[in-house]
Scaffold this motif. Structure first.
Motif, PDB file in Angstrom:
ATOM      1  N   LYS A   9       0.826  -1.200   0.000  1.00 43.46           N
ATOM      2  CA  LYS A   9       0.000   0.000   0.000  1.00 43.46           C
ATOM      3  C   LYS A   9       0.863   1.255   0.000  1.00 43.46           C
ATOM      4  N   ASN A  10       2.025   1.197   0.623  1.00 43.84           N
ATOM      5  CA  ASN A  10       2.900   2.352   0.695  1.00 43.84           C
ATOM      6  C   ASN A  10       4.019   2.297  -0.339  1.00 43.84           C
ATOM      7  N   GLY A  14       1.721   0.191  -5.485  1.00 43.36           N
ATOM      8  CA  GLY A  14       0.429   0.303  -4.810  1.00 43.36           C
ATOM      9  C   GLY A  14      -0.224   1.650  -5.039  1.00 43.36           C
ATOM     10  N   THR A  15       0.595   2.698  -5.059  1.00 41.28           N
ATOM     11  CA  THR A  15       0.065   4.039  -5.301  1.00 41.28           C
ATOM     12  C   THR A  15      -0.436   4.166  -6.735  1.00 41.28           C
ATOM     13  N   TYR A  16       0.329   3.625  -7.689  1.00 41.75           N
ATOM     14  CA  TYR A  16      -0.135   3.650  -9.080  1.00 41.75           C
ATOM     15  C   TYR A  16      -1.429   2.864  -9.247  1.00 41.75           C
ATOM     16  N   SER A  18      -3.722   2.460  -6.969  1.00 41.13           N
ATOM     17  CA  SER A  18      -4.768   3.285  -6.370  1.00 41.13           C
ATOM     18  C   SER A  18      -5.175   4.419  -7.306  1.00 41.13           C
ATOM     19  N   SER A  21      -7.314   2.866 -10.104  1.00 39.19           N
ATOM     20  CA  SER A  21      -8.677   2.495  -9.683  1.00 39.19           C
ATOM     21  C   SER A  21      -9.513   3.741  -9.390  1.00 39.19           C
ATOM     22  N   THR A  22      -8.895   4.784  -8.874  1.00 42.65           N
ATOM     23  CA  THR A  22      -9.621   6.029  -8.627  1.00 42.65           C
ATOM     24  C   THR A  22     -10.020   6.675  -9.946  1.00 42.65           C
ATOM     25  N   GLY A  58      -8.882  12.917  -4.153  1.00 46.85           N
ATOM     26  CA  GLY A  58      -8.201  11.640  -3.946  1.00 46.85           C
ATOM     27  C   GLY A  58      -6.994  11.486  -4.851  1.00 46.85           C
ATOM     28  N   LEU A  62      -3.057  11.093  -3.751  1.00 48.69           N
ATOM     29  CA  LEU A  62      -2.237   9.988  -4.232  1.00 48.69           C
ATOM     30  C   LEU A  62      -1.002  10.505  -4.980  1.00 48.69           C
TER      31      LEU A  62
END
Length: 77
Positions: A9-10, A14-16, A18, A21-22, A58, A62
């Protein structure tokens, strides 16, 4: 029990994920806004605008996290 990757997640990956998906959620908001405009439904149009603002916020959060992860990368400096 799902398998969890430690620190995913960190991580940049994981950020990409997120961010992707956002951004994918934005498609639903665009469809909602188009239907609201077609039906002249002000309340649904306001809901779509608020949802769009949440998506933009969001994505900004991110992006900031991604920049922070990039600053900590020892290979960049």
């Amino acid at each position: 029990m799902p398998i969890k990757a430690k620190g995913f997640k960190n991580s940049k990956a994981g950020t990409y994920l997120s961010i992707g998906s956002t951004a994918f959620g934005a498609i639903s908001v665009v469809k909602q806004a188009r239907m609201a405009r077609k039906d002249n439904d002000t309340l649904r149009l306001v809901d779509a605008a608020v949802s769009a603002a949440a998506i933009v916020t969001g994505l900004a959060l991110l992006y900031r996290e991604l920049k922070k992860l990039g600053d900590d990368d020892v290979l960049l400096g």
